[in-house]
Every structure is written in C-alpha cells, then in structure tokens.
Design an enzyme around this catalytic site. Structure first.
Site, PDB file in Angstrom:
ATOM      1  N   SER A 199       0.828  -1.208   0.000  1.00 17.59           N
ATOM      2  CA  SER A 199       0.000   0.000   0.000  1.00 17.59           C
ATOM      3  C   SER A 199       0.861   1.256   0.000  1.00 17.59           C
ATOM      4  O   SER A 199       2.039   1.235   0.351  1.00 17.59           O
ATOM      5  CB  SER A 199      -0.903   0.022   1.224  1.00 17.59           C
TER       6      SER A 199
HETATM    7  N1  SAH Z   1      -0.707  -5.175   4.040  1.00 11.79           N
HETATM    8  C1  SAH Z   1       0.121  -5.467   2.888  1.00 11.79           C
HETATM    9  C2  SAH Z   1      -0.543  -5.167   1.556  1.00 11.79           C
HETATM   10  C3  SAH Z   1      -1.634  -6.098   1.316  1.00 11.79           C
HETATM   11  S1  SAH Z   1      -2.086  -6.410  -0.360  1.00 11.79           S
HETATM   12  C4  SAH Z   1       1.456  -4.767   2.972  1.00 11.79           C
HETATM   13  O1  SAH Z   1       1.694  -4.039   3.937  1.00 11.79           O
HETATM   14  O2  SAH Z   1       2.274  -4.992   2.080  1.00 11.79           O
HETATM   15  C5  SAH Z   1      -3.441  -7.468   0.032  1.00 11.79           C
HETATM   16  C6  SAH Z   1      -3.041  -8.859   0.462  1.00 11.79           C
HETATM   17  O3  SAH Z   1      -4.246  -9.505   0.875  1.00 11.79           O
HETATM   18  C7  SAH Z   1      -2.452  -9.694  -0.658  1.00 11.79           C
HETATM   19  O4  SAH Z   1      -1.178 -10.154  -0.296  1.00 11.79           O
HETATM   20  C8  SAH Z   1      -3.447 -10.846  -0.809  1.00 11.79           C
HETATM   21  O5  SAH Z   1      -2.834 -12.102  -1.089  1.00 11.79           O
HETATM   22  C9  SAH Z   1      -4.099 -10.866   0.552  1.00 11.79           C
HETATM   23  N2  SAH Z   1      -5.422 -11.511   0.593  1.00 11.79           N
HETATM   24  C10 SAH Z   1      -6.456 -11.406  -0.274  1.00 11.79           C
HETATM   25  N3  SAH Z   1      -7.488 -12.182   0.136  1.00 11.79           N
HETATM   26  C11 SAH Z   1      -7.102 -12.787   1.287  1.00 11.79           C
HETATM   27  C12 SAH Z   1      -7.711 -13.699   2.190  1.00 11.79           C
HETATM   28  N4  SAH Z   1      -8.953 -14.167   2.020  1.00 11.79           N
HETATM   29  N5  SAH Z   1      -7.014 -14.109   3.276  1.00 11.79           N
HETATM   30  C13 SAH Z   1      -5.739 -13.665   3.486  1.00 11.79           C
HETATM   31  N6  SAH Z   1      -5.113 -12.802   2.679  1.00 11.79           N
HETATM   32  C14 SAH Z   1      -5.775 -12.362   1.587  1.00 11.79           C
END
Ligand code: SAH
Length: 214
Positions: free
Chosen positions: A61
C-alpha cells in the site's frame, strides 16, 4: 544530511500532508524502512508515497494509506492485533511497533515466508505470520483488540466481527474490488452492537476466498 535521511524527511512530510498526525504512528513509520519490504528496482522507490508491486500480483500500500489506517485503528501498547493480508509485511511491521502482539495472515504461502524472513532480519519478534484464508479470521487466537483488513470485501466478514473484542476496533476497505471502495471503521460496542464510520475512499486488491496457488 544524507540522501537516506532526506528521503525519510520527505516521506514524513507527505504523511503529515495526508493527515497522519499521530506522533506514535509517525515515529513507527520513521523507524521502519519500507525498502526492506520491496524487491529489485522497486526498493529504490520505497520512500515515494505510492503503492508498488510485490510478488504474486499483489501490491504494497501507499505509505499515507498505511499511516491513515494505522491511525484510525487507535492502537494501544497492550493490544493484540489481527491483520488480514500480510502482503510484503510492511503494515504488520508498523503495527508491531505500537502493539503487544501482531498476527498477520495471507492466502499466499510465499508472501508469508518472505515476510517472516524480513521480520526475523529486523528483529520484529512480536509478529506471527501464517498462511490462511483471512475471511475466517484466526479463531484460535480470538478475540482481538484490533483487526485491520488490507484487502477489500463487499461487506465486513462475519467471522471477523465475531472475533473482535467488545470495545475493539476494526478498520477495513469495503466495496466492489474494481471500483472505488470506502475505508470504514467498525467499533464493537456490546455483545452484538457495532458502530460504523466511513473514513475515506480507497482502492485495495480484493479479499479472495481460499489459499492461493503459490
Ligand atoms: N498489508 C500489505 C498489503 C496487502 S495487499 C502490505 O503491507 O504490504 C493485500 C493482500 O491480501 C495480498 O497479499 C493478498 O494475497 C491478501 N489476501 C487477499 N485475500 C485474502 C484472504 N482471504 N485471506 C488472506 N489474505 C488475503
């Protein structure tokens, strides 16, 4: 001033301009260098206030969004936090500076393994990263004082609401994945009572079901 110190100052300025004013959040973001959570050419752009690509087609993000979400979560030093969507691990690392314990889950095993290595290298020992479908929360560690979701669901997932402690706060983006979503804050007021605040428009990758292929 070194180039590194100058870039950090510019990032802090961008954070303040975006409305991140909580000194504890700003200190945490000054301490944790985002370049550790990026690879190759993207590491050089770590101090820019933009989202950047990470493996598995996901994104880290924008720092100002990380700051605003962290600020909206009103973390206390004794809190046990659940983050859904480890991604690069950057958001979890920021939370680890403010809370007692951070659990973070991602559906991609390879992202969890890479994030664990970075936490280890930086000595962030109060974070546990696990591979799981975060829409079910983490029942074995519930209830949580704070829950932060960094992928967008159409509605707040029921299991996450259920795993929030009374008085607890959850911050999450809601809405269709391919349009603008709203960042909302949910406060659990009583056994079944929840207050909702809409904070601002955001854009996140979707919360997908099940464990990822990698
Ligand atoms: N917080 C992260 C950015 C997240 S991007 C950072 O600081 O870099 C969103 C993430 O959510 C992705 O890695 C994706 O794989 C994950 N995601 C999506 N659906 C999900 C689910 N049902 N359970 C766990 N993770 C999930």
């Amino acid at each position: 001033m070194s180039r590194e110190a100058e870039r950090t100052m510019q990032l802090l300025y961008a954070l303040r301009s975006a409305g991140v004013t909580d000194p504890r959040v700003l200190t945490a973001m000054e301490r944790i260098d985002r370049s550790h959570f990026l690879r190759g050419i993207f590491a050089e752009r770590a101090h820019e206030d933009v989202p950047l690509p990470i493996p598995c087609g996901q994104t880290i993000s924008q720092p100002s969004v990380v700051g605003l979400m962290t600020q909206a979560l009103s973390v206390s030093p004794r809190d046990k936090i659940l983050e859904i969507g480890t991604g690069s691990g950057y958001q979890a690392a920021i939370l680890s500076q403010l809370a007692r314990r951070v659990y973070t889950v991602d559906r991609f095993r390879s992202l969890v393994l890479q994030a664990r290595e970075v936490f280890e290298a930086l000595g962030l020992h109060n974070i546990t990263a696990l591979t799981a479908d975060g829409s079910h929360g983490l029942p074995e560690q519930a209830p949580f004082d704070r829950i932060l979701v960094t992928a967008a669901a159409e509605d707040p997932p029921g299991p996450l609401l259920a795993q929030l402690r009374i008085g607890g706060i959850m911050v999450l983006p809601v809405g269709q994945s391919d349009t603008v979503q709203s960042l909302i804050r949910v406060t659990r007021t009583a056994e079944k009572g929840f207050d909702y605040d809409e904070l601002r428009p955001v854009r996140f990758v979707p919360l997908l079901p099940g464990i990822g292929p990698e």
